[in-house]
Enzyme design. Structure first.
Site, PDB file in Angstrom:
ATOM      1  N   ASP A 227       0.723  -1.060  -0.006  1.00 40.15           N
ATOM      2  CA  ASP A 227      -0.121   0.006  -0.118  1.00 40.15           C
ATOM      3  C   ASP A 227       0.829   1.166  -0.097  1.00 40.15           C
ATOM      4  O   ASP A 227       1.991   1.235   0.675  1.00 40.15           O
ATOM      5  CB  ASP A 227      -0.818   0.030   1.209  1.00 40.15           C
ATOM      6  N   HIS A 281       1.101  -8.106  -0.025  1.00 37.87           N
ATOM      7  CA  HIS A 281      -0.202  -8.835   0.129  1.00 37.87           C
ATOM      8  C   HIS A 281      -1.054  -8.901  -0.981  1.00 37.87           C
ATOM      9  O   HIS A 281      -0.860  -8.214  -2.198  1.00 37.87           O
ATOM     10  CB  HIS A 281      -0.868  -8.498   1.305  1.00 37.87           C
ATOM     11  N   ARG A 292     -17.006 -11.450  -2.413  1.00 40.23           N
ATOM     12  CA  ARG A 292     -16.131 -11.003  -1.203  1.00 40.23           C
ATOM     13  C   ARG A 292     -16.402  -9.293  -1.076  1.00 40.23           C
ATOM     14  O   ARG A 292     -16.053  -8.865  -2.298  1.00 40.23           O
ATOM     15  CB  ARG A 292     -14.915 -11.469  -1.028  1.00 40.23           C
TER      16      ARG A 292
END
Length: 352
Positions: A227, A281, A292
């Site tokens: 991020d 990730h 989801r």
């Protein structure tokens, strides 16, 4: 009408290379064993205990909580928090409204200015993808806080209100955690007050539809990445899929819908001179029937904020840069390669 984006039609040129992608390091068969972990769980109520009759106990519990936060940011880069100050009703409302907008027909969602947002706020897949490794089987609304107030379409008024409430609460939480982590580094307490005004951050709403190819190949709902912020605050549901690259291997994160996920971003890794870890990730696409959802708040500085590594080590691992420079480099790398490079572009010679 069709809700899902037209992944097959748009990216059909990538699928002839389907079997070649299996040999890629990030694409292992779904039956490969990936261990599932629980993230460190931290009760933030210990930071706000107010019992005047037991001040010593209060301070002990507060210091213990701070150590847990610092240890998780240093060793995991990810942790979960409960008693975080964001009411459950705010999170439920956010989930409800994002489901409503994502379940609108694709043609409506993809219309320019249907939400009165900046161009490319609604996004899906990866228009720069040159192989399946770079394709995200998901759709998202990625919006700056300055743009939320511009959502004056009456149909999505409740979505705007939900995003404003979520972002306001997440801002306070992220700022508090960032100041705790900065204090451990010996940074001046005013750093985030001066560089991270409320309107400099972003909110991202994600939907991950089931992927029909996941039974043959591990497709990504979100490609491996780090991020580009200081901290991320993530609200996710009970459907799993989040994975971290830890200790040289990918591990699955056991979902905990009662907690918020906090993860360290690139800017904090650079600011801390590598003390805190911005962990790579990804989200694995589901092969079942379940879709989801997640909502993320990205705690960012203003564009001119200077990111300068602290002096915990004699030599800085990263050269000084502004957030504007960082975003510009990411955009260039994505344009040139289809993927983000990130912090390695800003390493000093000692790190090369």
């Amino acid at each position: 009408m069709e809700v899902d984006p037209p992944f097959h039609e748009t990216y059909k040129a990538l699928f002839p290379d389907f079997m070649n992608c299996i040999t890629g390091s990030d694409h292992k068969k779904p039956n490969s064993m990936i261990e599932e972990y629980k993230l460190p769980l931290i009760d933030l109520s210990h930071l706000m205990m107010s019992n005047p009759d037991d001040q010593y106990h209060k301070e002990v519990m507060k210091e213990s909580c701070i150590r847990e936060i610092v240890d998780a940011a240093s060793n995991w880069g990810f942790f979960e928090v409960v008693n975080h100050g964001i009411p459950e009703q705010v999170l439920k409302c956010m989930k409800h409204e994002q489901k409503k907008v994502f379940h609108q027909p694709f043609l409506e969602k993809s219309q320019k200015n249907v939400l009165n947002l900046s161009p490319n706020s609604y996004r899906w897949g990866n228009p720069k993808a040159t192989c399946l490794n770079q394709l995200s089987w998901s759709e998202a609304i990625h919006i700056s806080l300055t743009d939320i107030s511009k959502m004056n379409n009456t149909k999505y008024n409740n979505l705007r209100l939900a995003m404003e409430e979520f972002s306001n609460r997440a801002f306070s939480l992220a700022k508090h955690l960032a100041e705790i982590l900065a204090g451990n580094l010996g940074l001046r307490s005013s750093y985030f007050e001066e560089n991270c005004p409320p309107n400099s951050s972003y909110v991202r709403l994600n939907r991950y539809p089931p992927c029909p190819h996941s039974s043959k190949l591990q497709m990504f709902g979100l490609v491996p990445h780090t991020d580009s912020d200081f901290l991320s605050v993530v609200c996710q549901d009970q459907v799993g899929g989040l994975q971290l690259f830890k200790d040289g291997r990918w591990v699955a994160v056991k979902p905990n819908p009662k907690a918020l996920v906090i993860n360290v971003g690139d800017l904090f890794q650079a600011l801390s001179n590598g003390v805190y870890k911005s962990i790579r990730h990804r989200v694995v696409a589901s092969s079942g029937e379940s879709e989801r959802f997640s909502a993320a708040y990205f705690y960012c500085p203003n564009n001119d904020a200077k990111i300068e590594s602290c002096s915990h080590r004699q030599t800085s691992l990263y050269r000084h840069f502004t957030f504007r420079e960082y975003k510009s480099q990411i955009q260039k790398d994505v344009q040139d390669t289809g993927d983000k490079v990130g912090l390695p572009r800003f390493q000093t010679s000692i790190f090369l």
